[in-house]
Write a protein that holds these residues in place. Structure first.
Motif, PDB file in Angstrom:
ATOM      1  N   GLN A  31      -0.096  -1.260   1.954  1.00  0.00           N
ATOM      2  CA  GLN A  31       0.901  -2.182   1.406  1.00  0.00           C
ATOM      3  C   GLN A  31       0.637  -3.610   1.857  1.00  0.00           C
ATOM      4  O   GLN A  31       0.670  -4.542   1.047  1.00  0.00           O
ATOM      5  N   ARG A  60       0.632   2.256  -8.407  1.00  0.00           N
ATOM      6  CA  ARG A  60       1.942   1.650  -8.692  1.00  0.00           C
ATOM      7  C   ARG A  60       2.455   0.902  -7.458  1.00  0.00           C
ATOM      8  O   ARG A  60       2.966  -0.221  -7.572  1.00  0.00           O
ATOM      9  N   GLU A  61       2.327   1.508  -6.288  1.00  0.00           N
ATOM     10  CA  GLU A  61       2.776   0.850  -5.053  1.00  0.00           C
ATOM     11  C   GLU A  61       1.913  -0.364  -4.728  1.00  0.00           C
ATOM     12  O   GLU A  61       2.409  -1.353  -4.185  1.00  0.00           O
ATOM     13  N   TRP A  63       0.556  -2.333  -6.996  1.00  0.00           N
ATOM     14  CA  TRP A  63       1.100  -3.381  -7.865  1.00  0.00           C
ATOM     15  C   TRP A  63       2.415  -3.909  -7.305  1.00  0.00           C
ATOM     16  O   TRP A  63       2.630  -5.119  -7.269  1.00  0.00           O
ATOM     17  N   ASP A  64       3.300  -3.031  -6.851  1.00  0.00           N
ATOM     18  CA  ASP A  64       4.572  -3.478  -6.285  1.00  0.00           C
ATOM     19  C   ASP A  64       4.348  -4.448  -5.125  1.00  0.00           C
ATOM     20  O   ASP A  64       5.077  -5.427  -4.977  1.00  0.00           O
ATOM     21  N   ALA A  67       2.821  -7.827  -6.746  1.00  0.00           N
ATOM     22  CA  ALA A  67       3.476  -8.357  -7.949  1.00  0.00           C
ATOM     23  C   ALA A  67       4.080  -9.738  -7.758  1.00  0.00           C
ATOM     24  O   ALA A  67       4.088 -10.542  -8.695  1.00  0.00           O
TER      25      ALA A  67
END
Length: 165
Positions: A31, A60-61, A63-64, A67
């Motif tokens: 992350q 997906r994480e 991108w989160d 973002a």
């Protein structure tokens, strides 16, 4: 498409709660490195108007986490990017990016690494940059390519997380 950005997902956990690879989540390091790479891209003035994200949990994480660096980007989650081969990734990006300036793909190895090397060879990349890419394309690595009017890729940069720099 004038620019293609290939972004490998952040460092993921070795196993998922379900036992399915598709459900693997990011580790805290994944992350933070994804967010850091997003900030680095934004600091360089990289703009993205379309982001294609593999539907897997770890992408997906990723991108989160990045973002915030691209608040204006349209995002599409693509099942076909999950563990896709390099040719499939390229086809998906070219089709989706036909009327876009800059497309980012958030996906997986080995497909992203293979596509990075293929585009570098096709565009006649600097040998030192190609060698760097050939050695490693770790989690949270980013390859940037300018795409000429004739569709020929030109390697612009290869960004690696600080632990690999």
């Amino acid at each position: 498409m004038d620019r293609l950005i290939l972004f490998r997902h952040g460092k993921a956990e070795p196993d998922s709660f379900s036992g399915d690879d598709f459900d693997r989540r990011l580790q805290p390091r994944g992350q933070s490195e994804a967010a850091e790479m997003g900030e680095r891209l934004a600091a360089q003035g990289v703009a993205v108007d379309l982001v294609l994200v593999s539907a897997a949990e770890r992408t997906r994480e990723t991108w989160d986490a990045l973002a915030a660096a691209f608040p204006q980007a349209e995002v599409r989650f693509e099942d076909d990017l999950y563990l896709a081969e390099s040719a499939a990734i390229r086809r998906i990006a070219e089709a989706a990016g036909a009327d876009r300036k800059a497309v980012m793909v958030v996906g997986h190895n080995p497909g992203l690494h293979e596509l990075t090397l293929r585009l570098m060879l096709e565009g006649g990349a600097d040998p030192a940059l190609f060698s760097k890419a050939q050695r490693n394309f770790p989690t949270a690595a980013v390859a940037l390519f300018a795409i000429g009017p004739d569709g020929r890729p030109q390697a612009e940069d290869l960004l690696l997380p600080e632990r690999w720099a």
